[in-house]
Every structure is written in structure tokens, then in C-alpha cells.
Write a protein that holds these residues in place. Sequence first.
Motif, short mmCIF file in Angstrom:
data_model
loop_
_atom_site.label_atom_id
_atom_site.label_comp_id
_atom_site.label_asym_id
_atom_site.label_seq_id
_atom_site.Cartn_x
_atom_site.Cartn_y
_atom_site.Cartn_z
N GLU A 152 25.38 -11.43 19.77
CA GLU A 152 24.74 -10.59 18.75
C GLU A 152 23.74 -11.38 17.91
O GLU A 152 22.64 -10.91 17.65
CB GLU A 152 25.79 -9.96 17.85
CG GLU A 152 25.16 -9.04 16.79
CD GLU A 152 26.19 -8.23 16.04
OE1 GLU A 152 26.51 -8.61 14.89
OE2 GLU A 152 26.69 -7.24 16.60
N ASP A 155 20.60 -11.71 19.67
CA ASP A 155 20.01 -10.44 20.10
C ASP A 155 20.07 -10.28 21.62
O ASP A 155 19.13 -9.77 22.25
CB ASP A 155 18.57 -10.30 19.61
CG ASP A 155 18.48 -10.19 18.10
OD1 ASP A 155 19.32 -9.48 17.51
OD2 ASP A 155 17.59 -10.82 17.51
N GLU A 157 21.62 -8.34 24.62
CA GLU A 157 22.31 -7.09 24.93
C GLU A 157 23.20 -7.30 26.14
O GLU A 157 22.74 -7.73 27.20
CB GLU A 157 21.31 -5.99 25.20
CG GLU A 157 21.95 -4.63 25.42
CD GLU A 157 20.92 -3.51 25.58
OE1 GLU A 157 21.32 -2.42 26.03
OE2 GLU A 157 19.74 -3.75 25.26
N GLU A 160 27.17 -3.17 30.28
CA GLU A 160 28.38 -2.39 29.98
C GLU A 160 29.63 -3.08 30.49
O GLU A 160 30.66 -3.12 29.79
CB GLU A 160 28.25 -1.00 30.58
CG GLU A 160 29.38 -0.06 30.23
CD GLU A 160 29.14 1.34 30.74
OE1 GLU A 160 29.99 1.85 31.50
OE2 GLU A 160 28.10 1.92 30.37
N ALA A 163 30.49 -6.05 28.22
CA ALA A 163 31.02 -5.55 26.95
C ALA A 163 32.48 -5.14 27.13
O ALA A 163 33.34 -5.42 26.28
CB ALA A 163 30.18 -4.38 26.46
N GLU A 192 32.35 -2.71 18.20
CA GLU A 192 31.01 -2.79 18.76
C GLU A 192 31.03 -2.79 20.28
O GLU A 192 30.26 -2.08 20.95
CB GLU A 192 30.28 -4.04 18.26
CG GLU A 192 29.71 -3.91 16.87
CD GLU A 192 28.54 -4.87 16.65
OE1 GLU A 192 28.30 -5.74 17.52
OE2 GLU A 192 27.87 -4.73 15.62
N GLU A 196 29.54 -0.19 23.17
CA GLU A 196 28.62 -0.62 24.22
C GLU A 196 29.17 -0.35 25.61
O GLU A 196 28.43 -0.11 26.57
CB GLU A 196 28.32 -2.11 24.05
CG GLU A 196 27.54 -2.45 22.79
CD GLU A 196 27.47 -3.95 22.55
OE1 GLU A 196 27.72 -4.72 23.49
OE2 GLU A 196 27.16 -4.34 21.41
#
Length: 337
Positions: A152, A155, A157, A160, A163, A192, A196
Amino acid sequence: MKLHPLFLCLALASTGAAAFDLNEPENNDTSNLVWTGHLSPDTDTVTSAIIAAYIYGGTPVVPEAINPESQFVLEYCKATTPAQMADFSQKMVGLVDFNQKTQLQKSIKESSIVAIVDHHAIGGNPVNMKQVATIDIRPWGSAATILADRAEQMDIELPEYIACTTLGGILSDTLVLQSPITTEYDRHYAEELASEAGIDDIEAFGQKMLEAKSDLSHVSAADILTMDYKNFKFAGKKVGIGVAETLTAHQLLDRRDEFVAAMKAYKQRQGLDHLFFSVTDTKNKRANLLWIDSADSKVAEVAFKAKPTNGWLVLEGVTSRKRQIGPAIQKAVESLN
């Protein structure tokens, strides 16, 4: 929302070399890098290796076969199981979820370690490195939480499936956010990551993980003993602590004689000074501790100020080896030596 954690992040530098950069991954040569966790890999170890490799490059691997809970998480998240690596001797290595030499795969050269991301104390026998290494240790509930925070802050990403696996790592080590080691950071990143990963019910996912971990009826006592097991060195003594976390504790408690036999054989084979095993009842939040001889009995009596009942020492409210069982045993061993 970005959190600004208080943590220990040490860069140990030596002349003529640059430390592995945990903030700027593009500065690192990762062509020969693998990320791995401790022996008897648990879900935090496995999933932390996966997210570390995604953030920084390199390949996630495991030093031994994974357990049923970890296999469930990987299948649920549609993630590939990291390869099991037997020979690390030609690799650069990033360690996740541990820092103790006693938990290091035997072929890993300490001179090859470039980074450590962990949430455990630097105990009695940490890896000893003379080269440049970067260390990020924070008092959080899981190494997966630390790596989620790093992603995080940079930055990055996460896909899925990563996550999802990272959420699994957090829920495993924090007993679905109910363990005393759980922090606000674990809860924040669990929420979070669930968003995600498209997981609407964290509790339901965690319950499925606990159920996968609990079904040990087909597993031998010897394998259960070392399925979630760690070696330590306290006051010069070799100490082993195994844990079986289960919703159906009675099934394992009824197998006490099997565990005693397995522990006697394992203690002798490994040359341990002390060996303890806990059937941790995740439903009722209690540990049932077992040992096999008078030397270990003395340690347990000093550590927990209690006597066994029906062959097990029942410790109400105790669920964490990291925060509760291990430190109490360490203090007792040190006081007796």
C-alpha cells in the motif's frame, strides 16, 4: 487510508555493497532471488513469500511441504502452490515470518540472506549475517500484514488472488483476528484485502480455514507434532514447541498416548533438551499442553504455575505460541539455567 506504523526497520550495512531496497524494488537485482519462510511452513509463511515475490521480484518457495490449511487457502484463492526447494545454496534469499537460525532450512547460507520481513522477537539464536541486509520487524499479528502495508505504501495494486492469499495469512496467524497478537493494522488490512479479493464475509472465510486446519483424523501423531512446529534456543538449551490449532480439540486430546510416544521418539532423535506440544482449542480459546519427562515438567511448572489434569495442562485464554506459550517457556528455561 494509509497507516503510518511504528516499526523496527534496520539496515545493516558493510563497506562496498548496497542493501536490498524494500522501498524501491527497481534498485534490486532479483534474478536469482527466492523468498521463503521457516521450516514446518504455516499459512503466514507461505502467503508472505507469495506477496513478497510479487512486490519485490524473485520466486516464492517453501522449505517443506505445506499444511492442510495452507493448501485450502491456495485452492480457495486460485493461487499456485510455491515449489518446495531442497537446495538453496546457489540462491539469494529473502526470509519472511522468522529470523531464528533454528528455523532455517539447512542449505540456506547466512551469507546469502539479503532481507528479512518478520513479526517475531529477535530471540536467542537469530541468523548471523556479516553482509548487507535489510530487516523489517514489526510487532504485528502476521508477516503478511507487514507486506500488505508495504504494498500500500508503494501504491502497488495486488491481484485478486494475492489479496486473497495475503488475507489468509493474516487470518491464520491471528486466529481470525481473535488472537491476543492481533493489532489495529491486522484488522485494517484484513478489511482492505477482503475488499480487493471480493470476499464479503471475513469471518466465514476464516471459519473455513479453521475447519481445514482442524481435520487431522487421518494424520499421524508424529506428523501432527511437527506440522506447526518451531525450534528455539533458550539459555543454550534446544527447545521444541509444536502446536495443533483445531476446532475439534477432543479428537486430539483422546490421542494422548500417541503423542507421548511420538514426542519421546522425536525428542531423542533431535537431541532436544525440552519438548512441548499444545493442542490449541480455537473454539474455546484454550491451550492443552503436553510434555513427556521430569525436566520438561519442571519448566512447565515454573512457566505456568499449574499442574496437569488428565495428563494435559489446560491453559485458559492461551492461544498464541508467539505471545504466550513461547515467552513463558523461555523465561522459565532461563530462570532454571
